[in-house]
Enzyme design. Structure first.
Site: not given
Length: 401
Positions: A152, A285, A296, A317, A322, A381
């Site tokens: 991502c 994010h 975060e 998002k 996403h 990830f």
């Protein structure tokens, strides 16, 4: 080696709620989401919403869906930059695009097809490199071609590396960003991981229960400042610097204290020559998953310290889902559109802050505020993290050095 200043002269958008940067700006002001019910991948107990893109009248037979999304955004970006109608720049111009799943729809079709002819047709699209290749071929760009993949943060990495190409004088123009399409592979994978919400994405909210997937593309035209000024280009912003770092923690979960993100933000500030007091806004994010959001916020506190209490942040998002490898580019563009309008888009569906996310999350109607410097952060990830810093170009800075 001398370094060059890099500016953004074009922005292109393919998203569930907008098919141009202008449409996206309006959607953010109106708080309009493009997420809707989908039955394409549904089964009992599975998520049934997604940010699907409609591309009316856009057809390119033999090109994978992910390349179609990228081509549409690239066309928009070049038109926005004013380069589309000019000559003499294409030979050196490069393409740097990020993707997480790549041409997965072609792969799915390839594996299911019993026709040898169909398999031969699909074969040329299976490589991830086909995305940058297709964009370069469509617009006759003769410079560097690269497809970057790191889950991502893919498009954020692509933008950072493209920034370096221009800054170091290798080329005066780069198309940079990313694209990803909705696929059965991504839907089933995130479903197995229990990372998807059955309702809506609620970043930083106490009731959050997962992400909502989307598809799309975001493309920026990066240009050396003197090159842009010589042709009288409209400049959206200056791209100042970026940083990337890893958690070295877990294949899917972020470090609980946001170790890699903290380092990425610190490096981005150092690379851009900015201090924490100069940053006016941070686009996070904000996936709406249980582990990501608090990590975060913890990283934010550690980097910005006492400044955190008055530092507005958001997640985009909930507007288009996403979009995986495209998230960094689309959300940077959304943030830049807000900066141009002295407006911070609100985080949709965030109503009751999780105590672990007790930072200045912009909610409700959004916030009218001048933004001179912004940061956009993305995580992935594998523990990858990227932060990008951009600023409104001061009038004094428009004089080429």
């Amino acid at each position: 080696m001398s370094t060059h200043r890099v500016v953004i002269t074009g922005m292109g958008v393919t998203a569930a709620n907008a098919l141009s940067s202008g449409e996206l700006a309006q959607a953010l002001v109106e708080r309009r989401s493009g997420i809707r019910r989908t039955d394409r991948f549904g089964g009992e107990g599975r998520a049934r919403t997604a940010g699907e893109v409609d591309l009316p009248g856009f057809s390119d037979e033999g090109v994978d869906r992910v390349s179609q999304l990228a081509l549409h955004a690239a066309e928009q970006a070049l038109r926005d930059s004013g380069l589309a109608s000019r000559t003499g720049w294409r030979e050196e111009a490069g393409v740097m695009l990020g993707t997480s799943r790549g041409p997965a729809l072609s792969l799915e079709s390839f594996l299911r097809s019993g026709s040898e002819q169909a398999r031969r047709t699909l074969f040329g699209e299976l490589a991830f490199s086909s995305i940058a290749r297709n964009v370069a071929a469509r617009f006759d760009l003769g410079g560097i071609q690269s497809t970057v993949t790191m889950a991502c943060v893919s498009s954020s990495l692509a933008i950072g590396r493209a920034l370096d190409e221009v800054r170091q004088g290798r080329t005066p123009v780069m198309l940079a960003g990313g694209a990803d399409a909705l696929t059965a592979l991504s839907f089933s994978g995130f479903s197995v991981l229990r990372a998807m919400s059955p309702t809506v994405c609620r970043p930083f909210d106490r009731r959050r229960d997962g992400m909502v997937l989307g598809e799309g593309a975001g493309i920026l035209v990066l240009e050396e400042l003197h090159h842009a000024l010589q042709r009288g280009a409209r400049i959206h912003a200056e791209l100042c610097g970026w940083g990337t770092a890893g958690d070295a923690h877990h294949p899917t979960s972020p470090h609980p204290e946001g170790r890699g993100l903290r380092q990425a933000m610190t490096l981005a500030l150092r690379h851009s020559g900015m201090t924490v007091d100069q940053v006016d806004f941070v686009n996070l994010h904000g996936t709406g998953t249980l582990a990501n959001d608090p990590a975060e916020c913890q990283a934010l506190r550690e980097v910005f310290g006492a400044r955190t209490a008055s530092l507005p942040v958001n997640s985009l998002k909930p507007y288009f889902g996403h979009t995986l490898g495209a998230a960094g580019a689309l959300e940077l563009i959304g943030s830049l559109l807000g900066m141009a309008r002295d407006f911070i888009p609100p985080t949709l569906h965030c109503e009751e802050l999780d105590p672990r996310c007790d930072v200045d999350v912009v909610r409700g109607e959004g916030r009218s505020q001048r933004i001179d410097v912004l940061m956009s952060t993305k995580s992935a990830f594998g523990g990858a993290n990227v932060a990008i810093v951009a600023r409104r170009l001061p009038e004094a800075g428009r004089e080429a050095r």
